[in-house]
Design a protein around this motif. Structure first.
Motif, short mmCIF file in Angstrom:
data_model
loop_
_atom_site.label_atom_id
_atom_site.label_comp_id
_atom_site.label_asym_id
_atom_site.label_seq_id
_atom_site.Cartn_x
_atom_site.Cartn_y
_atom_site.Cartn_z
N LYS A 1 0.85 -1.19 0.00
CA LYS A 1 0.00 0.00 0.00
C LYS A 1 0.89 1.24 0.00
O LYS A 1 1.97 1.27 0.60
N LEU A 2 0.40 2.26 -0.67
CA LEU A 2 1.09 3.54 -0.74
C LEU A 2 1.09 4.18 0.64
O LEU A 2 0.06 4.18 1.33
N ILE A 3 2.21 4.74 1.02
CA ILE A 3 2.32 5.47 2.29
C ILE A 3 2.01 6.94 2.01
O ILE A 3 2.73 7.60 1.26
N GLU A 4 0.95 7.42 2.61
CA GLU A 4 0.52 8.81 2.41
C GLU A 4 1.21 9.77 3.38
O GLU A 4 1.32 10.96 3.11
N ASP A 5 1.67 9.26 4.53
CA ASP A 5 2.26 10.10 5.57
C ASP A 5 3.68 10.51 5.16
O ASP A 5 4.57 9.66 5.06
N PRO A 6 3.92 11.82 4.93
CA PRO A 6 5.25 12.26 4.49
C PRO A 6 6.35 11.99 5.52
O PRO A 6 7.50 11.79 5.15
N GLU A 7 6.01 11.96 6.80
CA GLU A 7 7.02 11.67 7.83
C GLU A 7 7.50 10.23 7.73
O GLU A 7 8.69 9.96 7.88
N VAL A 8 6.59 9.30 7.48
CA VAL A 8 6.97 7.90 7.33
C VAL A 8 7.80 7.73 6.06
O VAL A 8 8.84 7.06 6.07
N ALA A 9 7.36 8.36 4.97
CA ALA A 9 8.12 8.28 3.71
C ALA A 9 9.53 8.83 3.89
O ALA A 9 10.50 8.23 3.40
N GLU A 10 9.68 9.91 4.62
CA GLU A 10 11.01 10.48 4.84
C GLU A 10 11.86 9.57 5.73
O GLU A 10 13.06 9.44 5.52
N MET A 11 11.24 8.93 6.70
CA MET A 11 11.96 7.97 7.56
C MET A 11 12.52 6.83 6.70
O MET A 11 13.67 6.42 6.87
N VAL A 12 11.71 6.33 5.76
CA VAL A 12 12.16 5.26 4.87
C VAL A 12 13.30 5.76 3.99
O VAL A 12 14.32 5.09 3.82
N ARG A 13 13.16 6.97 3.44
CA ARG A 13 14.20 7.55 2.58
C ARG A 13 15.52 7.68 3.35
O ARG A 13 16.58 7.32 2.85
N LYS A 14 15.46 8.19 4.57
CA LYS A 14 16.68 8.36 5.38
C LYS A 14 17.35 7.02 5.64
O LYS A 14 18.57 6.90 5.59
N ASP A 15 16.54 5.98 5.94
CA ASP A 15 17.10 4.65 6.16
C ASP A 15 17.80 4.15 4.90
O ASP A 15 18.90 3.62 4.97
N GLN A 16 17.16 4.32 3.77
CA GLN A 16 17.72 3.84 2.50
C GLN A 16 19.03 4.56 2.18
O GLN A 16 20.01 3.94 1.78
N VAL A 17 19.05 5.86 2.33
CA VAL A 17 20.26 6.64 2.04
C VAL A 17 21.38 6.24 3.00
O VAL A 17 22.54 6.09 2.60
N ALA A 18 21.04 6.02 4.27
CA ALA A 18 22.05 5.59 5.25
C ALA A 18 22.65 4.24 4.88
O ALA A 18 23.80 3.95 5.19
N ARG A 19 21.89 3.39 4.19
CA ARG A 19 22.37 2.07 3.78
C ARG A 19 23.13 2.12 2.45
O ARG A 19 23.62 1.11 1.99
N GLY A 20 23.16 3.30 1.80
CA GLY A 20 23.94 3.42 0.58
C GLY A 20 23.14 3.59 -0.69
O GLY A 20 23.70 3.68 -1.78
N MET A 21 21.80 3.65 -0.60
CA MET A 21 20.98 3.85 -1.78
C MET A 21 20.91 5.34 -2.10
O MET A 21 20.91 6.17 -1.19
N THR A 22 20.89 5.67 -3.37
CA THR A 22 20.70 7.07 -3.74
C THR A 22 19.20 7.33 -3.91
O THR A 22 18.43 6.41 -4.18
N SER A 23 18.81 8.58 -3.73
CA SER A 23 17.41 8.95 -3.86
C SER A 23 17.30 10.18 -4.75
O SER A 23 18.11 11.10 -4.66
N THR A 24 16.28 10.18 -5.59
CA THR A 24 15.99 11.36 -6.42
C THR A 24 14.91 12.21 -5.76
O THR A 24 14.51 13.23 -6.31
N ASN A 25 14.46 11.79 -4.60
CA ASN A 25 13.44 12.49 -3.81
C ASN A 25 12.08 12.58 -4.50
O ASN A 25 11.23 13.35 -4.07
N ASP A 26 11.87 11.82 -5.56
CA ASP A 26 10.55 11.79 -6.18
C ASP A 26 9.94 10.39 -6.13
O ASP A 26 8.89 10.14 -6.71
N GLU A 27 10.56 9.49 -5.40
CA GLU A 27 10.02 8.15 -5.23
C GLU A 27 8.83 8.22 -4.26
O GLU A 27 8.74 9.13 -3.43
N LEU A 28 7.97 7.24 -4.36
CA LEU A 28 6.88 7.09 -3.40
C LEU A 28 7.19 5.88 -2.52
O LEU A 28 7.73 4.88 -2.99
N ALA A 29 6.84 6.00 -1.25
CA ALA A 29 7.07 4.91 -0.30
C ALA A 29 5.86 3.98 -0.28
O ALA A 29 4.71 4.44 -0.28
#
Length: 153
Positions: free
Chosen positions: A95-123
């Motif tokens: 399911k799509l995550i609508e909460d921007p705080e949760v999406a940002e938490m996922v993005r931060k985790d991914q970047v910390a693990r070495g993934m790059t982000s274009t900041n236009d992905e959906l969680a």
């Protein structure tokens, strides 16, 4: 639909083996199977992650993202290890995550693990209906594996 934490509480050894396979290359890597509009399967590699007891992934604007928004059914299978044929698979509904705080938490985790982000992905969160772990006894080409299966009750 079960969360990763629900699965982990029910089957801690299988969940640990799954995480080990998921993160074997640092960033999470797995193949995502989705359902196309015409009912055919679609398969792409993605970078899933477990954050706060839930299984997530950031998905770029793509056919797989459209598939998940339209029909959340999925299967997620880890990449094969280099030295053995062990496998881990989860299936369920995303399911799509609508909460921007949760999406940002996922993005931060991914970047910390070495993934790059274009900041236009959906969680997306991947709810789990079933999981399978196949443990091969002695390297490539050994048979049969020892299967462990978990189904949400």
């Amino acid at each position: 639909m079960a969360t990763w934490s629900d699965f982990e509480n029910a089957e801690p050894e299988m969940a640990e083996a799954g995480k080990k396979l998921l993160y074997q290359f640092g960033v999470g890597l797995a193949f995502l199977a989705t359902v196309r509009k015409d009912g055919a399967p679609r398969l792409h590699p993605i970078c899933p992650t477990v954050v706060n007891g839930r299984l997530y992934a950031l998905i770029v604007d793509s056919h797989k993202r459209n598939d998940l928004r339209r029909d959340g059914r999925y299967a997620l299978h880890t990449f094969p290890p280099v030295d053995v044929d062990d496998e881990f698979l989860v299936m369920g509904r995303a399911k799509l995550i609508e909460d921007p705080e949760v999406a940002e938490m996922v993005r931060k985790d991914q970047v910390a693990r070495g993934m790059t982000s274009t900041n236009d992905e959906l969680a997306f969160e991947f709810g789990i209906e079933r999981a399978m772990h196949a443990k091969y006894p002695g390297g490539h080409g050994t048979w049969p594996p020892k299967y462990s299966i978990w189904k949400e009750r």
